[in-house]
Design a protein around this motif. Structure first.
Motif, PDB file in Angstrom:
ATOM      1  N   LEU A   3      -5.722  -0.501  10.030  1.00 38.82           N
ATOM      2  CA  LEU A   3      -4.722  -0.680   8.964  1.00 38.82           C
ATOM      3  C   LEU A   3      -5.367  -1.342   7.756  1.00 38.82           C
ATOM      4  N   ALA A   4      -6.230  -2.340   8.021  1.00 40.48           N
ATOM      5  CA  ALA A   4      -6.883  -3.053   6.916  1.00 40.48           C
ATOM      6  C   ALA A   4      -7.812  -2.106   6.155  1.00 40.48           C
ATOM      7  N   ARG A  64      -7.438   1.155   5.877  1.00 39.64           N
ATOM      8  CA  ARG A  64      -6.608   2.072   5.093  1.00 39.64           C
ATOM      9  C   ARG A  64      -6.047   1.384   3.854  1.00 39.64           C
ATOM     10  N   ALA A  65      -5.634   0.127   4.011  1.00 36.60           N
ATOM     11  CA  ALA A  65      -5.090  -0.598   2.858  1.00 36.60           C
ATOM     12  C   ALA A  65      -6.178  -0.830   1.816  1.00 36.60           C
ATOM     13  N   LEU A  68       0.409  -4.895   8.801  1.00 36.32           N
ATOM     14  CA  LEU A  68      -0.766  -5.480   8.153  1.00 36.32           C
ATOM     15  C   LEU A  68      -0.511  -6.954   7.838  1.00 36.32           C
ATOM     16  N   ALA A  72       0.856  -1.192   0.000  1.00 38.70           N
ATOM     17  CA  ALA A  72       0.000   0.000   0.000  1.00 38.70           C
ATOM     18  C   ALA A  72       0.889   1.238   0.000  1.00 38.70           C
ATOM     19  N   PRO A  73       0.903   2.028  -1.087  1.00 36.18           N
ATOM     20  CA  PRO A  73       1.896   3.081  -1.275  1.00 36.18           C
ATOM     21  C   PRO A  73       1.823   4.223  -0.261  1.00 36.18           C
ATOM     22  N   MET A 114       0.914   4.017   2.823  1.00 36.48           N
ATOM     23  CA  MET A 114       1.148   3.595   4.199  1.00 36.48           C
ATOM     24  C   MET A 114       2.642   3.358   4.378  1.00 36.48           C
ATOM     25  N   ASP A 166      -6.200   2.155  -0.139  1.00 35.41           N
ATOM     26  CA  ASP A 166      -4.913   2.529  -0.722  1.00 35.41           C
ATOM     27  C   ASP A 166      -4.525   1.630  -1.885  1.00 35.41           C
ATOM     28  N   ASN A 167      -4.710   0.329  -1.732  1.00 36.40           N
ATOM     29  CA  ASN A 167      -4.331  -0.596  -2.799  1.00 36.40           C
ATOM     30  C   ASN A 167      -5.265  -1.801  -2.804  1.00 36.40           C
TER      31      ASN A 167
END
Lengths: 265, 313
Positions: free
Chosen positions: B166-167, B169-170, A105, A94-95, A97, B173-174
């Motif tokens: 975190l999950a 946000r990910a 993660l 994930a860029p 983060m 994000d991607n």
């Protein structure tokens, strides 16, 4: 460790575009097996990986990992035990983060016992720093930086670390160094070999590089038309030369190899 | 205009900004983190206001806050389930829920489109009573809003660093990475939208109680106003900055938006212009960077055309 029993998969069934991508394929990997797979484009290598990872459910056959039937297990549940790297180094991280958050993660996800609201401890951070140091890229001093700032090689090395920080039961490498420059590719391959051997991870690696296919791991597989047409290991494999493999490749893929990517080095 | 007037205007802007910053923080979670543009925000804001008002009218001012948040969560759950489990496009899911909430809100208010809270005990009047006689007596509204915003910012900073955070946000994000890792994107979207909508509803609940009335239109345009505030906040702390600062930026953006609006009112801008102004701000903030990136190309094209000949096609 991994056992594929007569799996088949047809895309677009019942239409003119119907295509049998996996044809009654069976494969057994012993714990610690590291198999390199070669095959022309469309041979079914990526479909095989997608079937194992759970991107789709196969039409027939069974998929077992470590004795557990996961034929109908959804993708996100399988990936607790399966690590996967893609050709595109941007795909695995994930860029926006940080390095630390990406690792967190990967690290927290593999432990289902941990509560969803658990946070990273300082001990975890120390572990990350230690493991990053092994990559020998100076990333251990950049843990708070966003991953988007890293080079392709660094991102792929980080993805490798994320996939293996808790050793998975199976590691799928889908041409994971093909998009990197030669120096970075060599570095990532070296790290791959070290990691896989250290943790004795069962591993499948797709490559277009014939010498890599013979040099890395303990088994070489060749795919064509959704089947495994060659499976060599041990003495038989040692006796095989790159030239032999290419001849076999051309015969199986029915081409002279002109429009296929074959790398000799 | 006297200094005292100005000060009171500034204080109102601060208080309104703080209350609406809860919605901005909700969008920070759904729009900036999860990358979902939640168009049910307007309806959810009103839902928080109506549910909070009903519970306060029933004589439970404190209970009105969790009640509004629970209602918001439920609304977020519906939006999220529509888009993750039922194949509805994410923008459409928001619009559908928003439309449905209009009826729900009228029903909550008992088949009315307006409710008066003038004589009702609210969290603000309770706090006013508690603070009476102290130096802070005049600031009770700002204080209440500040406290809520502080708690919300604290919660978000904690939450976004947990495994679930975190999950989430990910996921924004991607999505490629998330799909092939063990994150259940349906679950992260559901949790993210539930939390975000809880804050949106809380924001509506506080605004209704602070202005002592609820109108069915109380939330209309909130999503654009909050987006404008969020994008103003981005100017101060962009996406490369730590999360704590970025949430703070969202709050600052909300307050600044209200201050500029108050200033514009002073300069005799009609109050009904608020929504047009917020729309323009969102357009400038989103399309500005895009247009700027196109500028060099346009310049080259223009130059080529001036020189004529070779560039023609």
């Amino acid at each position: 460790m991994l056992s594929l029993q007569n799996i088949s998969m047809t895309f677009h069934p019942g239409t003119v575009n119907a295509r049998l991508a996996l044809d009654d394929l069976s494969l057994h990997l012993a714990p610690g097996d590291f198999a390199a797979i070669v095959g022309s484009n469309g041979a079914g290598k990526s479909t095989l990986f997608n079937a194992i990872a759970g991107n789709f459910f196969v039409d027939s056959g069974r998929i077992l990992l470590d004795g557990r039937d996961m034929t109908f297990l959804p993708q996100h549940k399988r990936s607790r035990q399966i690590g996967r790297l893609f050709q595109d180094p941007l795909r695995g991280t994930a860029p926006n983060m940080s390095i630390e958050e990406n690792l967190a993660l990967a690290y927290l996800r593999t432990s289902p016992s941990k509560a969803p609201f658990s946070r990273l401890s300082n001990r975890d951070r120390e572990l990350f720093r230690e493991r990053l140091r092994l990559l020998d890229m100076g990333l251990e001093d950049r843990m708070r930086q966003p991953v988007g700032l890293l080079s392709g090689g660094q991102r792929q090395a980080l993805t490798l670390l994320m996939a293996t920080i808790v050793p998975p039961k199976l590691l799928l490498l889908d041409e994971h160094t093909a998009a990197l420059d030669p120096a970075a590719a060599e570095k990532v391959l070296k790290l791959t070999r070290e990691t896989v051997e250290r943790d004795r991870i069962t591993c499948l690696m797709v490559t277009h590089n014939m010498s890599q296919a013979l040099e890395y791991g303990n088994r070489t597989l060749m795919m064509a038309g959704g089947r495994i047409v060659l499976d060599v290991s041990g003495e038989e494999r040692r006796a095989l030369s790159v030239g032999d493999l290419i001849d076999r490749f051309r015969k199986e893929s029915g081409t002279e190899g002109d429009n296929d990517r074959i790398l000799l080095e | 205009m006297s200094a005292a007037n100005l000060l009171s205007l500034g204080q109102t802007a601060l208080e309104q900004g703080l209350i609406s910053s809860l919605t901005v923080l909700a969008l920070f979670l759904s729009y900036s983190m999860l990358n979902v543009c939640d168009l049910s925000t307007d309806g959810c804001f009103t839902l928080g206001a109506t549910v909070g008002a009903i519970v306060a009218l029933a004589g439970h001012p404190w209970l009105s806050l969790p009640a509004a948040m629970a209602a918001g969560m439920l609304s977020g759950l519906v939006t999220a389930v529509l888009q993750t489990k039922m194949g509805v496009d994410s923008l459409l899911a928001g619009i559908i829920v928003n439309t449905g909430l209009y009826s729900v809100n009228i029903a909550v208010m008992g088949n009315a489109s307006f409710m008066n809270l003038n004589q009702t005990e609210t969290v603000f009047t309770v706090l006013k009573g508690l603070l009476s006689g102290s130096v802070l007596a005049g600031q009770y509204k700002t204080l209440a809003a500040l406290l809520t915003v502080g708690l919300t910012v604290g919660f978000l900073c904690w939450f976004l660093h947990t495994r679930m955070g975190l999950a989430i946000r990910a996921t924004g994000d991607n999505p490629d990475m998330v799909r092939s890792s063990s994150v259940n994107t349906a679950l992260t979207t559901i949790v993210g939208l539930c939390v975000a909508n809880a804050f949106t509803a809380l924001s509506g609940c506080l605004l209704a109680q602070s202005q002592k009335s609820v109108n069915i239109d109380i939330g209309s345009g909130m999503v654009t106003i909050a987006l404008a505030s969020l994008l103003i906040g981005n100017v101060f702390f962009n996406r490369t900055r730590p999360l704590g600062l970025r949430t703070l930026g969202a709050v600052i953006g909300a307050i600044l938006f209200r201050l500029v609006y108050a200033l514009a009112l002073l300069l005799r801008m009609p109050a009904y212009m608020l929504k047009l102004v917020s729309s323009v701000i969102v357009v400038i903030a989103i399309s500005g960077p895009y247009l700027r990136s196109r500028l060099p190309l346009w310049k080259r094209q223009l130059n080529a055309r001036r020189k004529g000949g070779a560039g023609e096609c």
